[in-house]
Structures are given as C-alpha cells and as structure tokens.
Design a protein around this motif. Structure first.
Motif, PDB file in Angstrom:
ATOM      1  N   GLN A 110      18.254  -6.962  13.139  1.00 21.91           N
ATOM      2  CA  GLN A 110      19.540  -7.799  13.126  1.00 21.91           C
ATOM      3  C   GLN A 110      18.508  -9.177  12.734  1.00 21.91           C
ATOM      4  O   GLN A 110      18.771  -9.906  12.357  1.00 21.91           O
ATOM      5  N   CYS A 119      21.595 -12.353   7.032  1.00 25.96           N
ATOM      6  CA  CYS A 119      23.331 -12.509   7.869  1.00 25.96           C
ATOM      7  C   CYS A 119      23.175 -13.456   8.391  1.00 25.96           C
ATOM      8  O   CYS A 119      21.949 -14.538   8.746  1.00 25.96           O
ATOM      9  N   VAL A 122      25.256 -12.071  15.169  1.00 24.91           N
ATOM     10  CA  VAL A 122      24.003 -10.791  15.345  1.00 24.91           C
ATOM     11  C   VAL A 122      24.987 -10.165  16.354  1.00 24.91           C
ATOM     12  O   VAL A 122      25.652 -10.188  16.849  1.00 24.91           O
ATOM     13  N   ASP A 123      25.057  -8.887  16.503  1.00 28.13           N
ATOM     14  CA  ASP A 123      26.522  -7.952  16.922  1.00 28.13           C
ATOM     15  C   ASP A 123      26.294  -8.252  18.262  1.00 28.13           C
ATOM     16  O   ASP A 123      25.030  -7.667  19.505  1.00 28.13           O
TER      17      ASP A 123
END
Length: 171
Positions: A110, A119, A122-123
């Motif tokens: 990520q 993206c 971030v998770d």
C-alpha cells in the motif's frame, strides 16, 4: 509529517546499543505511520509525504531485515550459549520475525502504491497491525538485550559488532 533522524551516538563497537538504536528508528517510523492516515485525510499526498514514506519503505525493506539477521544469526546464538534460559523467548521472537515480515509485505504494498499515486490512503488496520506487532516484539526483545549486556563478554560483543558492520559492508 516530521522526519525523525536516527540516533547517531550508537556505534558498531557497542552492538547492543546498535540493536537499541534500530528499535528507536522502528518506534519513530511507527509513530510516523500512525499519523499518516490523518495527515493524508487533511493534506493529501504531497512530496513531503512521499519522501517520508520512501524513508519508511527503505528502512523496513533494507535495515529491518538486516537487524533481524543480526539478532538471529549473531546475538541470539551468542546469548543462548551463556544464558540458556533465554531460549524460549528467542524461539518466540524468531516466530514473530516471520509475522513482522508478513505484516510489512502487506503494508509496503500500500505504501508503494501511495508514493506511485495509485491510491490516496493507507488501510489504518494494516498500520495498526504492523505497529502492534512491533510493540509486542520490542517489549519481549529488549530485556534480552539487557541480558546480553550482563552475560556476553566484551570480546563476544566486539565480534558481534564486527559481523553486524560487515553485514552492511561498513569498515
């Protein structure tokens, strides 16, 4: 984000201090990771974020695996020779190294996507899982560093320090 510089006072002549310094960098980078999602939500991706994330990637892709090698190949074997009571914790720490690397692989994917503009977030759960793994790991490991200071001779520590430096091709 604030980039935190590593502790420059540790040297290869004191390998346990270097192991502690690595943990200091891990903790600093984990603090940066923890604030990353909120920072991105407020400010978006900018060059400063990309620079900081690249530093984190570099550290955990290169330095962290070397640190784990320092422990597994040199420090732990030397310690267990003089303090066999450490073996159970060493076994657990080596299992944790595998999980830490797995957590890093997922998070690094990520982070790489972030700096490549694939993206924009971030998770948080991945970040927290990664940080929690290191929190548990460091809490178990640092008492072994203290045992090393107590039980390993200056000659053993010097030899370990030389191997650690050679692993990084530092004279």
């Amino acid at each position: 984000m604030i980039t935190i510089q590593p502790d420059a006072s540790a040297t290869w002549a004191e390998p346990i201090d270097m192991l502690y310094a690595c943990h200091g960098r891990v903790k600093n980078f984990c603090r940066q990771l923890r604030i990353l999602p909120d920072y991105l939500a407020q400010n978006g991706i900018n060059q400063a974020v990309k620079n900081d994330v690249q530093q984190i990637l570099n550290y955990f892709n290169l330095a962290a695996p070397l640190h784990h090698d320092d422990e597994e190949k040199d420090f732990f074997p030397a310690l267990v020779q003089v303090a066999p009571q450490a073996q159970a914790n060493i076994n657990e720490l080596e299992r944790q190294h595998i999980k830490l690397h797995e957590n890093w692989t997922a998070l690094a994917k990520q982070l790489n996507a972030l700096i490549q503009n694939e993206c924009d977030e971030v998770d948080v759960q991945l970040i927290e899982q990664f940080i929690a793994g290191y929190d548990v790991h460091i809490a178990l490991e640092e008492p072994l560093f203290e045992m090393g200071k107590q039980y390993l001779s200056a000659e053993q520590l010097h030899a370990i320090g030389k191997i650690m430096a050679a692993r990084r091709k530092i004279s």
